[in-house]
Design an enzyme around this catalytic site. Structure first.
Site, PDB file in Angstrom:
ATOM      1  N   ASP A 152       0.873  -1.175   0.000  1.00  0.00           N
ATOM      2  CA  ASP A 152       0.000   0.000   0.000  1.00  0.00           C
ATOM      3  C   ASP A 152       0.902   1.214   0.000  1.00  0.00           C
ATOM      4  O   ASP A 152       1.838   1.309   0.788  1.00  0.00           O
ATOM      5  CB  ASP A 152      -0.896   0.000   1.246  1.00  0.00           C
ATOM      6  CG  ASP A 152      -1.797   1.219   1.274  1.00  0.00           C
ATOM      7  OD1 ASP A 152      -2.311   1.576   0.201  1.00  0.00           O
ATOM      8  OD2 ASP A 152      -1.977   1.793   2.350  1.00  0.00           O
ATOM      9  N   GLU A 168      -1.189  -1.191  -6.031  1.00  0.00           N
ATOM     10  CA  GLU A 168      -2.402  -0.529  -6.500  1.00  0.00           C
ATOM     11  C   GLU A 168      -2.125   0.154  -7.827  1.00  0.00           C
ATOM     12  O   GLU A 168      -1.038   0.671  -8.058  1.00  0.00           O
ATOM     13  CB  GLU A 168      -2.821   0.557  -5.498  1.00  0.00           C
ATOM     14  CG  GLU A 168      -3.505   0.025  -4.284  1.00  0.00           C
ATOM     15  CD  GLU A 168      -3.786   1.142  -3.309  1.00  0.00           C
ATOM     16  OE1 GLU A 168      -4.939   1.297  -2.912  1.00  0.00           O
ATOM     17  OE2 GLU A 168      -2.838   1.852  -2.937  1.00  0.00           O
ATOM     18  N   CYS A 211     -12.515  -5.010   5.772  1.00  0.00           N
ATOM     19  CA  CYS A 211     -11.774  -5.758   6.794  1.00  0.00           C
ATOM     20  C   CYS A 211     -11.080  -6.931   6.114  1.00  0.00           C
ATOM     21  O   CYS A 211     -11.732  -7.705   5.412  1.00  0.00           O
ATOM     22  CB  CYS A 211     -12.726  -6.257   7.873  1.00  0.00           C
ATOM     23  SG  CYS A 211     -11.992  -7.485   8.955  1.00  0.00           S
ATOM     24  N   CYS A 222     -12.532 -10.620   7.686  1.00  0.00           N
ATOM     25  CA  CYS A 222     -13.845 -11.182   7.385  1.00  0.00           C
ATOM     26  C   CYS A 222     -14.490 -10.578   6.147  1.00  0.00           C
ATOM     27  O   CYS A 222     -15.538 -11.036   5.706  1.00  0.00           O
ATOM     28  CB  CYS A 222     -14.773 -11.002   8.580  1.00  0.00           C
ATOM     29  SG  CYS A 222     -15.181  -9.282   8.905  1.00  0.00           S
ATOM     30  N   CYS A 270     -16.132  -8.653  13.195  1.00  0.00           N
ATOM     31  CA  CYS A 270     -15.326  -9.727  13.791  1.00  0.00           C
ATOM     32  C   CYS A 270     -14.473  -9.237  14.952  1.00  0.00           C
ATOM     33  O   CYS A 270     -13.830 -10.032  15.628  1.00  0.00           O
ATOM     34  CB  CYS A 270     -14.461 -10.411  12.741  1.00  0.00           C
ATOM     35  SG  CYS A 270     -13.157  -9.364  12.101  1.00  0.00           S
ATOM     36  N   ASP A 329      -3.106   1.034   7.168  1.00  0.00           N
ATOM     37  CA  ASP A 329      -2.285   0.788   5.982  1.00  0.00           C
ATOM     38  C   ASP A 329      -1.980  -0.694   5.780  1.00  0.00           C
ATOM     39  O   ASP A 329      -1.986  -1.192   4.662  1.00  0.00           O
ATOM     40  CB  ASP A 329      -0.986   1.584   6.074  1.00  0.00           C
ATOM     41  CG  ASP A 329      -1.256   3.083   6.092  1.00  0.00           C
ATOM     42  OD1 ASP A 329      -2.175   3.499   5.385  1.00  0.00           O
ATOM     43  OD2 ASP A 329      -0.565   3.800   6.828  1.00  0.00           O
TER      44      ASP A 329
HETATM   45 ZN    ZN Z   1     -13.737  -8.084  10.298  1.00  0.00          ZN
END
Ligand code: ZN
Length: 400
Positions: free
Chosen positions: A185, A290, A342, A345, A364, A371
Site C-alpha cells: 500500500d 495498486e 476488513c 472477514c 469480527c 495501511d
Molecule cells: Zn472483520
C-alpha cells in the site's frame, strides 16, 4: 534487452570547448531544418511531409554550406533529423498533446547530443568517444557486458558532464525463487507498507530541502537584480557594449549551486527507491500494487506534495522493469475499497477520513492498522485475480 548506464565524464578544457561546438551543431541542424519545414508548410500546406530519409539527404548539403558541421559525429546529426521528424509527425497526429516543435535555444540549461557510433573502452576509466578522443570517465566496469547501441553526452545545469549509454544485454538473469508474495500500500507517511506489516520509510531530506529553498530564493532575487542592472546599462547611451543576463557571474554561480543541491536530492531519492525495489524483488516472487493514477491524485492539492516526494510513478516503473529483469511477477489491482474492507472477514466498514490510522472491525472485532489492512486487501485482490497462482501454494503461505 536494453539497459541504461550513466557515467560521469571529465573532459579536458579543450574537449569542453569542442563539446560546446558539438552541442551547438546539433542545435543548429535542428533549428535550420525546423525553419525549413515551417517555411515549406507555410508556402503550401498540401505538400507531402518530408520523411526521415529525405531529411537525412539534406545533411550533406548543410555540411557543404556550413563546414563546421563536419566536426560533429555524423550519426548524431541523423539522430537530430529523426527526432525532428518524430516531433513533426506527433504534432500532426495529436496536436493537443504534443504541440508544435520549438526552436532550441543556446540558453537552455541542459545541453546534450546523442550519437550511434561506437564508444570504445580503452582502459579502466578511459573511453574513446567519436570525434572527442580519449575522455576520462567514472566506473567503466559496468559497460563490458554488452553492445553499446547509442550514447548521449550532456552538460547539466550543475556544470557537470555525463555520458548516458544504451547497452544491449543478451537476456535477463532471474533471481532464485522464494515462494513468497506481498501486497504493497502506498502511504503518505511511509513510502510503502507491506502486507507483512513492514513500513518502508520515506527519505528524510529536510536539510537538503531547506538548502534548495534558500538558494532558490537567492537565485531569483539575484536574477531580478541582474535584469534591472542589464536594462539600465543597455538603456544608457554612453555604453558601446550591450550586456546580457548571462554576464552576471554571481547569479550564474548561485544558479549552479542551486542546481547541485537539486541534483543531490534527486539522486538520493532515486537511490532510495532503487534500494527498496531491489530488496522487494529479491525477497518476493509476486508483488501486488495498486493501480494508482498518479496524475489524478496530484490534482488533490494536499496530497500532491508528499506524493511528488515519494515518487510513486518512478517506484512503479522501477518495480516493473526489475520484475521483468529478474523473473518476478508484478500484479496491479484496482485501488477501490482497499482501505474500507476488513481483511479478516471482508466486512465493508465504509469510507474513513485519512486521519483515522487504526480501527476495529465491527463484525469480527479485529483491530487493524489502516495501511497494513489495505496492503493485505491488495495482496488478496491480486492473488484472486490470477487463478494460476493458486496452484503454486503461494496463497496458503499468506492467508493465516
Ligand atoms: Zn472483520
Amino acid at each position: 534487452m536494453l539497459k541504461g548506464v550513466k557515467l560521469r565524464l571529465y573532459p579536458k578544457p579543450a574537449q569542453q570547448m569542442q563539446l560546446t561546438q558539438l552541442f551547438g551543431n546539433d542545435r543548429f541542424v535542428w533549428n535550420q531544418l525546423l525553419a525549413m519545414m515551417n517555411q515549406r508548410y507555410e508556402n503550401n500546406p498540401a505538400l507531402p511531409r518530408l520523411n526521415n530519409y529525405q531529411l537525412d539527404r539534406l545533411l550533406p548539403c548543410l555540411k557543404r554550406e556550413y563546414p563546421f558541421l563536419k566536426e560533429s559525429d555524423s550519426s548524431s546529426l541523423q539522430v537530430v533529423t529523426k527526432n525532428l521528424n518524430q516531433a513533426w509527425q506527433n504534432f500532426f497526429k495529436v496536436p493537443a498533446q504534443f504541440g508544435k516543435p520549438r526552436f532550441h535555444s543556446r540558453r537552455f540549461l541542459r545541453q546534450s547530443y546523442t550519437g550511434k557510433s561506437t564508444c570504445q573502452i580503452i582502459a579502466k576509466r578511459y573511453l574513446k568517444l567519436p570525434k572527442l578522443g580519449y575522455v576520462k570517465t567514472s566506473k567503466t566496469g559496468q559497460i563490458t557486458a554488452g553492445k553499446i547501441k547509442r550514447y548521449t553526452i550532456s552538460h547539466e545545469p550543475t556544470g557537470r558532464y555525463y555520458l548516458a549509454l544504451q547497452i544491449e544485454v543478451s537476456d535477463a538473469q532471474p533471481l532464485p525463487k522464494t515462494n513468497q508474495a506481498v501486497g504493497l500500500d502506498m502511504g503518505l507517511t511511509h513510502l510503502a507498507i507491506s502486507s507483512d506489516g513492514i513500513k518502508y520509510a520515506t527519505l528524510n531530506a529536510k536539510w537538503l530541502q531547506t538548502q534548495i529553498e534558500r538558494w532558490q530564493r537567492k537565485t531569483s532575487r539575484q536574477r531580478y537584480q541582474a535584469t534591472v542592472a542589464v536594462r539600465q546599462w543597455n538603456h544608457d547611451q554612453r555604453h558601446f557594449v550591450q550586456l546580457e543576463l548571462a554576464d552576471y557571474q554571481n547569479w550564474q554561480r548561485s544558479r549552479q549551486i542551486k542546481a547541485r543541491y537539486q541534483a543531490k536530492l534527486a539522486n538520493q531519492r532515486k537511490d532510495w527507491l532503487h534500494q527498496l525495489t531491489i530488496r522487494l524483488v529479491r525477497q518476493y516472487d509476486v508483488i501486488v500494487i495498486e493501480d494508482l493514477k498518479v496524475k489524478n491524485l496530484q490534482k488533490n492539492h494536499h496530497l500532491a506534495r508528499s506524493m511528488a516526494n515519494a515518487g510513486w510513478g518512478r517506484f512503479r516503473a522501477m518495480l516493473t522493469y526489475k520484475c521483468d529483469w529478474y523473473g518476478k511477477q508484478l500484479i496491479t489491482v484496482s485501488p477501490s475499497y482497499t482501505s474500507q474492507q476488513c481483511s479478516h472477514c471482508g466486512f465493508q466498514s465504509g469510507a474513513k477520513p485519512l486521519a483515522v490510522r487504526e480501527w476495529t472491525c465491527v463484525k469480527c472485532g479485529r483491530h487493524h492498522d489502516r495501511d497494513i489492512n489495505a496492503a493485505i486487501n491488495i495482496l488478496q485482490a491480486g492473488l484472486a485475480s490470477r487463478p494460476e497462482l493458486k496452484a503454486t501454494g503461494l496463497e496458503r503461505a499468506l492467508v493465516k
